[in-house]
Design a protein around this motif. Structure first.
Motif, PDB file in Angstrom:
ATOM      1  N   ASN A  64      -9.692  31.859 -27.307  1.00 45.24           N
ATOM      2  CA  ASN A  64     -10.784  31.679 -26.542  1.00 45.24           C
ATOM      3  C   ASN A  64     -10.380  30.722 -25.190  1.00 45.24           C
ATOM      4  O   ASN A  64     -11.124  30.676 -24.182  1.00 45.24           O
ATOM      5  CB  ASN A  64     -11.723  30.919 -27.502  1.00 45.24           C
ATOM      6  N   THR A 118      -8.853  31.552 -18.135  1.00 47.09           N
ATOM      7  CA  THR A 118      -8.944  32.737 -17.206  1.00 47.09           C
ATOM      8  C   THR A 118     -10.331  33.110 -16.470  1.00 47.09           C
ATOM      9  O   THR A 118     -10.221  33.194 -15.272  1.00 47.09           O
ATOM     10  CB  THR A 118      -8.646  33.937 -17.974  1.00 47.09           C
ATOM     11  N   ASN A 119     -11.359  32.936 -17.324  1.00 49.43           N
ATOM     12  CA  ASN A 119     -12.694  32.806 -16.603  1.00 49.43           C
ATOM     13  C   ASN A 119     -12.688  31.797 -15.569  1.00 49.43           C
ATOM     14  O   ASN A 119     -13.309  32.273 -14.590  1.00 49.43           O
ATOM     15  CB  ASN A 119     -13.613  32.780 -17.610  1.00 49.43           C
ATOM     16  N   ASP A 120     -12.271  30.642 -15.881  1.00 53.04           N
ATOM     17  CA  ASP A 120     -12.409  29.706 -14.935  1.00 53.04           C
ATOM     18  C   ASP A 120     -11.683  29.898 -13.708  1.00 53.04           C
ATOM     19  O   ASP A 120     -11.936  29.848 -12.421  1.00 53.04           O
ATOM     20  CB  ASP A 120     -11.945  28.360 -15.429  1.00 53.04           C
ATOM     21  N   GLN A 121     -10.298  30.537 -13.914  1.00 51.26           N
ATOM     22  CA  GLN A 121      -9.548  30.854 -12.711  1.00 51.26           C
ATOM     23  C   GLN A 121     -10.351  32.083 -11.888  1.00 51.26           C
ATOM     24  O   GLN A 121      -9.955  31.942 -10.718  1.00 51.26           O
ATOM     25  CB  GLN A 121      -8.164  31.321 -13.407  1.00 51.26           C
ATOM     26  N   LEU A 122     -10.676  32.896 -12.637  1.00 47.96           N
ATOM     27  CA  LEU A 122     -11.495  33.907 -11.806  1.00 47.96           C
ATOM     28  C   LEU A 122     -12.470  33.462 -11.175  1.00 47.96           C
ATOM     29  O   LEU A 122     -12.813  33.960 -10.080  1.00 47.96           O
ATOM     30  CB  LEU A 122     -11.942  35.000 -12.963  1.00 47.96           C
ATOM     31  N   ARG A 123     -13.534  32.446 -11.780  1.00 49.52           N
ATOM     32  CA  ARG A 123     -14.801  31.712 -11.032  1.00 49.52           C
ATOM     33  C   ARG A 123     -14.125  31.001  -9.685  1.00 49.52           C
ATOM     34  O   ARG A 123     -14.374  31.316  -8.848  1.00 49.52           O
ATOM     35  CB  ARG A 123     -15.303  30.790 -11.839  1.00 49.52           C
ATOM     36  N   ARG A 175     -13.099  33.672  -7.326  1.00 48.07           N
ATOM     37  CA  ARG A 175     -14.449  34.184  -6.644  1.00 48.07           C
ATOM     38  C   ARG A 175     -14.973  33.038  -5.590  1.00 48.07           C
ATOM     39  O   ARG A 175     -15.554  33.449  -4.669  1.00 48.07           O
ATOM     40  CB  ARG A 175     -15.273  34.399  -7.936  1.00 48.07           C
ATOM     41  N   LEU A 228      -9.046  32.531 -22.647  1.00 47.69           N
ATOM     42  CA  LEU A 228     -10.096  33.285 -21.932  1.00 47.69           C
ATOM     43  C   LEU A 228     -10.870  32.461 -20.780  1.00 47.69           C
ATOM     44  O   LEU A 228     -11.174  32.804 -19.963  1.00 47.69           O
ATOM     45  CB  LEU A 228     -10.760  33.937 -22.917  1.00 47.69           C
ATOM     46  N   ALA A 229     -11.421  31.071 -21.666  1.00 45.74           N
ATOM     47  CA  ALA A 229     -11.928  30.285 -20.814  1.00 45.74           C
ATOM     48  C   ALA A 229     -11.139  30.020 -19.536  1.00 45.74           C
ATOM     49  O   ALA A 229     -11.854  29.937 -18.220  1.00 45.74           O
ATOM     50  CB  ALA A 229     -12.212  29.047 -21.458  1.00 45.74           C
TER      51      ALA A 229
END
Length: 557
Positions: A301, A307-312, A315, A304-305
């Motif tokens: 998790n 990764t999501n932060d990195q994706l954010r 973006r 994943l968080a």
């Protein structure tokens, strides 16, 4: 008569070795014969496990007999060796019986009858207590007093070993088998004893921890914590036990071989008929795999968080990049428009006046000279635009180089002022130069510094009313030089001040058309930074602007 009183009475009327135990095996009471035979003082026996005294080769057979007694409610004679206080071993033979108990949470205790195998009279007289249970009431070999004692003991003994109803006995059997078959570790701690020692553990506890029953009975279960005593769950456990309340905690415990395991411990208090706490029942579950899974899930998790932060972030960068591209395209459009205008105006002037001179031979010499000056100045203007574009391209490609020599910065400033005021018709703003030094040595590229000063002076002149003074201040410190160029013009809005050094950016003022390509200040900034210096601006709307250049006296490679 309770069990303690009954045992005391039996001990008075017999010289046999009799001992009273918890279901887990801990000594509760011993007869005088046991103390004298084994040589241990009473305090070294009570609350101890008999397995700590039994020869290691005999422990297994005694434990099997112990288990058989609990599960089947009957016992067989078992032979074993017991270590005495002096270190010698006695050869013993014991037989056990279950009796009811209101003190044990499971309702039973064990009475153990023991003989020393070297006693030749044993076959003839197993022991006074057994004799009491076998002999008839009219046995003439007993004295009247002994008969009376026998009668009381016999009655008491049978009172404690009366057969129980079938369904209750079956339930007890099922209960014991269930406890012994449980895959969870089950423990019973005696709250009546100092430090609440364990009095019983089931086989699953032995498997879970690696400790044999004889190694743990009589000890507080804190030994499972090892040195890992700084656990928040332990404080929760202590508070609950202090209040005699049930509690569920997760602890880091350690097996006999030192291996860490996560123990989900459920404790429940047991009270007697008067509500007094007597025992704690514990159910231990090894949840190490669950904790590891939870930790792995937490790590996943977290990953994943992240990764999501990195994706954010990516973006956001893409959006910022898109905005930057949009802004750059906007600036380019403005630049193309500005450059087109900057080129078109002087080109139109040059072409127009050139055509006039070519076609009209009647133009006076004075007017002809004026037209030629206009053509010459507009040509220089075009040349400056082209040079600015080439400069910014060289700077961005890293091809701009400095030709450094030691110069007098006071003289350089004066040369820049002279070049700026050469065209008296266009540059009507008086220049005021202030300095306390006559000569200041500065290692620099003279032409590049003059270019910077001319760009700053031109910028000040663009935004200043005619005839308003432009003040140049030169000051030095030990290792640096400060050049300030201040005008009293219209000033720069706070929204624009952070962008004035950006390529193609032009400050817009409503109702005023300010000529330029938006390259002068970016070029100045880059050239100053090539010298290892800095340039900044402070401005107030309606009160003008001040550009501050700071240069090191020596340029460090």
């Amino acid at each position: 008569m309770n069990n303690v009183e009954w045992f005391d009475f039996i001990s008075e009327v017999t010289d046999d070795i009799i001992t009273r135990h918890t279901l887990g095996g801990l000594f509760l009471q011993v007869s005088r014969k046991a103390i004298t035979s084994f040589g241990y003082p009473l305090e070294e026996i009570i609350s101890q496990s008999p397995y700590s005294f039994i020869h290691e080769d005999d422990i297994a057979v005694v434990k099997n007999n112990h288990t058989f007694l609990i599960n089947e409610r009957k016992s067989e004679w078992v032979k074993y060796r017991l270590k005495c206080k002096n270190g010698d071993y006695l050869s013993l033979q014991s037989y056990g019986k279950l009796i009811h108990s209101t003190l044990d949470p499971l309702g039973y205790e064990i009475i153990l009858y023991t003989k020393i195998l070297d006693d030749d009279d044993f076959e003839k007289n197993i022991g006074d207590v057994f004799q009491m249970t076998r002999m008839s009431g009219d046995d003439e070999t007993l004295s009247q007093k002994y008969k009376s004692q026998k009668k009381r003991a016999d009655k008491s003994f049978h009172h404690h070993t009366l057969p129980i109803p079938y369904n209750t006995e079956e339930e007890i059997r099922i209960l014991y088998r269930a406890i012994n078959s449980s895959t969870n570790g089950i423990t019973v701690a005696d709250c009546r004893q100092p430090d609440m020692p364990l009095m019983y553990v089931n086989p699953a506890f032995e498997v879970m921890t690696g400790y044999a029953i004889e190694e743990v009975v009589g000890k507080n279960c804190r030994f499972l914590q090892g040195k890992d005593t700084d656990q928040p769950s332990l404080e929760i456990l202590r508070r609950a036990m202090l209040m005699a309340e049930p509690v569920v905690v997760i602890l880091r415990n350690y097996k006999k071989d030192g291996t860490l395991f996560w123990n989900k411990l459920e404790l429940a208090p047991v009270r007697d008929s008067e509500g007094v706490l007597t025992h704690y029942i514990g159910i231990a579950s090894d949840i190490s795999s669950e904790v590891i899974s939870r930790n792995q899930i937490s790590e996943l998790n977290l990953m994943l968080a992240e990764t999501n932060d990195q994706l954010r972030i990516e973006r956001d960068r893409e959006r910022e990049y898109a905005k930057s591209l949009e802004k750059i395209n906007e600036l380019k459009d403005d630049f193309v428009s500005s450059v087109s205008h900057e080129f078109r105006t002087p080109l139109a002037s040059i072409i127009g006046f050139a055509q006039t001179l070519l076609k009209d031979n009647t133009i006076s010499e004075q007017l002809r000279e004026k037209f030629l000056h206009i053509i010459f100045n507009d040509g220089k203007r075009l040349a400056r635009i082209v040079e600015d574009m080439l400069d910014i391209a060289r700077i961005e490609s890293g091809k701009s180089t400095l030709f450094k020599e030691t110069h007098d910065i006071v003289a350089i400033v004066k040369d820049a002022m002279s070049a700026f005021t050469y065209d008296k018709e266009k540059n009507t703003n008086p220049l005021i130069f202030k300095t306390n030094s006559s000569i200041i040595a500065l290692e620099c590229d003279r032409d590049k510094i003059i270019q910077v000063l001319l760009n700053l002076l031109t910028n000040a002149q663009k935004f200043s009313p005619p005839d308003e003074e432009i003040i140049i201040t030169l000051a030095e410190e030990e290792e640096i030089v400060h050049i300030k160029i201040k005008d009293n013009g219209i000033g720069i809005h706070t929204d624009d001040i952070h962008h004035v050094f950006e390529k193609f950016y032009r400050v817009k003022h409503p109702g005023q058309e300010i000529r330029g390509t938006g390259l002068g200040l970016p070029i100045a900034k880059n050239l100053i930074e090539l010298h290892g210096g800095t340039i900044s601006v402070v401005s107030t709307i309606g009160h003008g602007s001040e550009f501050i250049v700071t240069l090191p006296k020596r340029v460090h490679e």
